[in-house]
Scaffold this motif. Structure first.
Motif, PDB file in Angstrom:
ATOM      1  N   HIS A  95      11.451 -13.602  11.803  1.00 33.58           N
ATOM      2  CA  HIS A  95      12.529 -13.958  12.726  1.00 33.58           C
ATOM      3  C   HIS A  95      11.869 -14.316  14.052  1.00 33.58           C
ATOM      4  O   HIS A  95      10.916 -13.655  14.476  1.00 33.58           O
ATOM      5  N   GLU A  96      12.365 -15.334  14.709  1.00 39.56           N
ATOM      6  CA  GLU A  96      11.682 -15.822  15.904  1.00 39.56           C
ATOM      7  C   GLU A  96      12.665 -16.504  16.844  1.00 39.56           C
ATOM      8  O   GLU A  96      13.767 -16.890  16.452  1.00 39.56           O
ATOM      9  N   SER A 107       8.705 -16.560  24.166  1.00 39.97           N
ATOM     10  CA  SER A 107       9.016 -16.636  22.744  1.00 39.97           C
ATOM     11  C   SER A 107       8.588 -15.337  22.057  1.00 39.97           C
ATOM     12  O   SER A 107       7.766 -14.576  22.576  1.00 39.97           O
ATOM     13  N   TYR A 108       9.163 -15.092  20.893  1.00 36.03           N
ATOM     14  CA  TYR A 108       8.818 -13.881  20.138  1.00 36.03           C
ATOM     15  C   TYR A 108       8.796 -14.200  18.645  1.00 36.03           C
ATOM     16  O   TYR A 108       9.440 -15.148  18.170  1.00 36.03           O
ATOM     17  N   THR A 109       8.033 -13.397  17.914  1.00 34.03           N
ATOM     18  CA  THR A 109       8.068 -13.390  16.459  1.00 34.03           C
ATOM     19  C   THR A 109       8.287 -11.955  16.012  1.00 34.03           C
ATOM     20  O   THR A 109       7.546 -11.058  16.411  1.00 34.03           O
ATOM     21  N   TRP A 111       8.293  -9.492  12.859  1.00 30.10           N
ATOM     22  CA  TRP A 111       7.781  -9.410  11.499  1.00 30.10           C
ATOM     23  C   TRP A 111       8.659  -8.514  10.620  1.00 30.10           C
ATOM     24  O   TRP A 111       8.418  -8.390   9.419  1.00 30.10           O
ATOM     25  N   GLU A 137       3.058 -14.844  23.621  1.00 30.58           N
ATOM     26  CA  GLU A 137       4.198 -14.649  22.735  1.00 30.58           C
ATOM     27  C   GLU A 137       4.273 -13.174  22.350  1.00 30.58           C
ATOM     28  O   GLU A 137       3.246 -12.542  22.108  1.00 30.58           O
ATOM     29  N   ASN A 139       5.032 -10.134  19.852  1.00 33.09           N
ATOM     30  CA  ASN A 139       5.046  -9.867  18.425  1.00 33.09           C
ATOM     31  C   ASN A 139       5.694  -8.518  18.185  1.00 33.09           C
ATOM     32  O   ASN A 139       5.203  -7.481  18.665  1.00 33.09           O
ATOM     33  N   ARG A 172      12.391 -22.445  18.704  1.00 32.09           N
ATOM     34  CA  ARG A 172      12.847 -21.910  17.424  1.00 32.09           C
ATOM     35  C   ARG A 172      14.298 -21.486  17.527  1.00 32.09           C
ATOM     36  O   ARG A 172      14.795 -21.203  18.614  1.00 32.09           O
ATOM     37  N   TYR A 232      13.345 -25.514  13.809  1.00 30.20           N
ATOM     38  CA  TYR A 232      12.240 -25.210  14.713  1.00 30.20           C
ATOM     39  C   TYR A 232      11.495 -26.500  15.029  1.00 30.20           C
ATOM     40  O   TYR A 232      11.658 -27.507  14.336  1.00 30.20           O
TER      41      TYR A 232
END
Length: 422
Positions: A95-96, A107-109, A111, A137, A139, A172, A232
């Motif tokens: 998810h991002e 921004s972020y990701t 997991w 970014e 995480n 995204r 994205y």
């Protein structure tokens, strides 16, 4: 020191199971985290901050940098996207999107599925930081604590609705309303073997951009107006490119879009200032034709222009004759190099490759072809349309249309003076 040795050292220092530490260390290193940084992160996770606090301090989003290993931030979730990637040989859904506070956005990701939705205010504790597209970014992983809190105000729009002109590589969770103006189906050698995809051009009232539909959906067809939710954006040949993943929702749009048949008109300085733009149009005078124009030779292997029979990648080769123009366009606000392919070069030259070869033989000089082109276009004003890329070597416009301008010079000068006066 091997990864196994690093894991054994950490496990001994922290008093925890070596295999567990090794698995965590491998995960971080696999994700391009430097070993020393990964070890420090695991010391914090298991309660040994190396003499400091075991919990990262609270940070404003604007202050987060790639020098940070872990941070705690509070912010509002602006967008949430979802896609599948190949990680450590396995398929993983991530998810991002973007998160913001009143100082900035990042921004972020994620997991793991933390149940994030656009508009949520969260505190992400012990979030990792890495560099992505040249920027920091966040995480969010198994060692990250996500807590939902009271709503905060941020100076950014919440939700993914956007115009094509506003997109940047790295975006995204974006939602678009577009018309498919060009599309073709291709078969590529994908990660799971041969895969069918669709690519082409999307348009809205603001701009046009290339796209790729990795699922080759039948509803993505030329002339269709669609709402695309959760796309994205990547960089493709110096410009943003829209990507539809398996999680993108595609639905027909119940309204028509006012799509222009022309490129987005800009001054040269505006175009170059974008850092790269798709389907733009500038009007300016041709002030020079650069070296490497006219009758040239290309490598039969890679298509690069060669000099004296030598390709930078393939060495000594038998070059293939071709035509090209690299013309400098100046509109008073800046300059850009317009690159014309063989077809458009033939139009301004007045002949094809065989005509150019014959002229060069008669003169015993290939440069006469470039000189003929200079005589035809230098000092004249042209409308130039194409795709702009900007790098350390300058700005280049890959030309799709090149014709003498019918604009009124007086009107344009008046508009330029008005702009300067503002």
């Amino acid at each position: 020191m091997s990864l196994d040795d690093h894991a054994e050292e950490l496990a001994s220092d922290l008093g925890v199971d070596k295999e567990e530490v090794k698995a965590d260390l491998e995960n971080l290193v696999e994700y391009s985290v430097p070993v020393d940084e990964a070890k420090q992160s695991l010391r914090r996770k298991y309660g040994d901050g190396g003499g400091g606090s075991s919990e990262p301090s609270q940070a404003d989003i604007a202050d987060v940098s790639t020098e940070d290993s872990n941070v705690t931030v509070t912010g509002k979730v602006l967008t949430v996207g979802k896609r599948s990637i190949r990680y450590q040989g396995n398929e993983q859904v991530i998810h991002e999107g973007e998160i913001a506070d009143d100082s900035g956005k990042i921004s972020y990701t994620a997991w793991e599925d933390f149940g994030l939705s656009a508009g949520d205010t969260i505190t992400a504790g012990n979030a990792g930081v890495r560099e992505w597209e040249g920027e920091p970014e966040l995480n969010l992983g198994e060692s990250t604590n996500v807590a939902f809190g009271d709503d905060i105000e941020v100076p950014y729009p919440v939700g993914g609705d956007a115009d094509l002109a506003d997109l940047d590589p790295g975006d995204r969770g974006i939602d678009l309303e577009v018309e498919v103006v060009e599309v073709e189906t291709k078969t590529i050698d994908g990660r799971d073997g041969e895969t069918q995809i669709k690519s082409g051009v999307l348009a809205d009232e603001s701009a046009r951009l290339p796209f790729t539909d990795w699922e080759s959906r039948p509803e993505v067809a030329e002339g269709e107006t669609l709402r695309l939710e959760d796309v994205y954006v990547r960089e493709f040949r110096g410009v943003p490119s829209v990507n539809l993943s398996e999680f993108t929702e595609v639905a027909p749009l119940d309204r028509e879009l006012a799509i222009s048949d022309t490129g987005t008109r800009m001054t040269v300085s505006e175009a170059v200032g974008t850092g790269g733009a798709y389907d733009v149009e500038v009007v300016g005078s041709i002030v020079a034709v650069r070296d490497g124009s006219g009758l040239i030779e290309r490598c039969p292997e890679c298509g690069r222009v060669i000099q004296n029979g030598q390709c930078r990648s393939h060495g000594d080769v038998d070059g293939q004759d071709d035509l090209r123009v690299k013309a400098i366009v100046d509109d008073g606000t800046g300059t850009v190099t317009a690159v014309l392919d063989d077809e458009r070069t033939a139009e301004v030259y007045g002949g094809g490759v065989e005509d150019a070869k014959a002229q060069a033989r008669d003169a015993m000089d290939k440069e006469v072809v470039a000189d003929s082109i200079r005589d035809r276009i230098v000092g004249h004003e042209y409308r130039v349309r194409g795709n702009l890329s900007v790098d350390d070597y300058g700005a280049n416009l890959e030309v799709t249309e090149f014709e003498q301008s019918a604009d009124s010079p007086a009107d344009r000068a008046e508009a330029l003076l008005a702009e300067v006066a503002e």
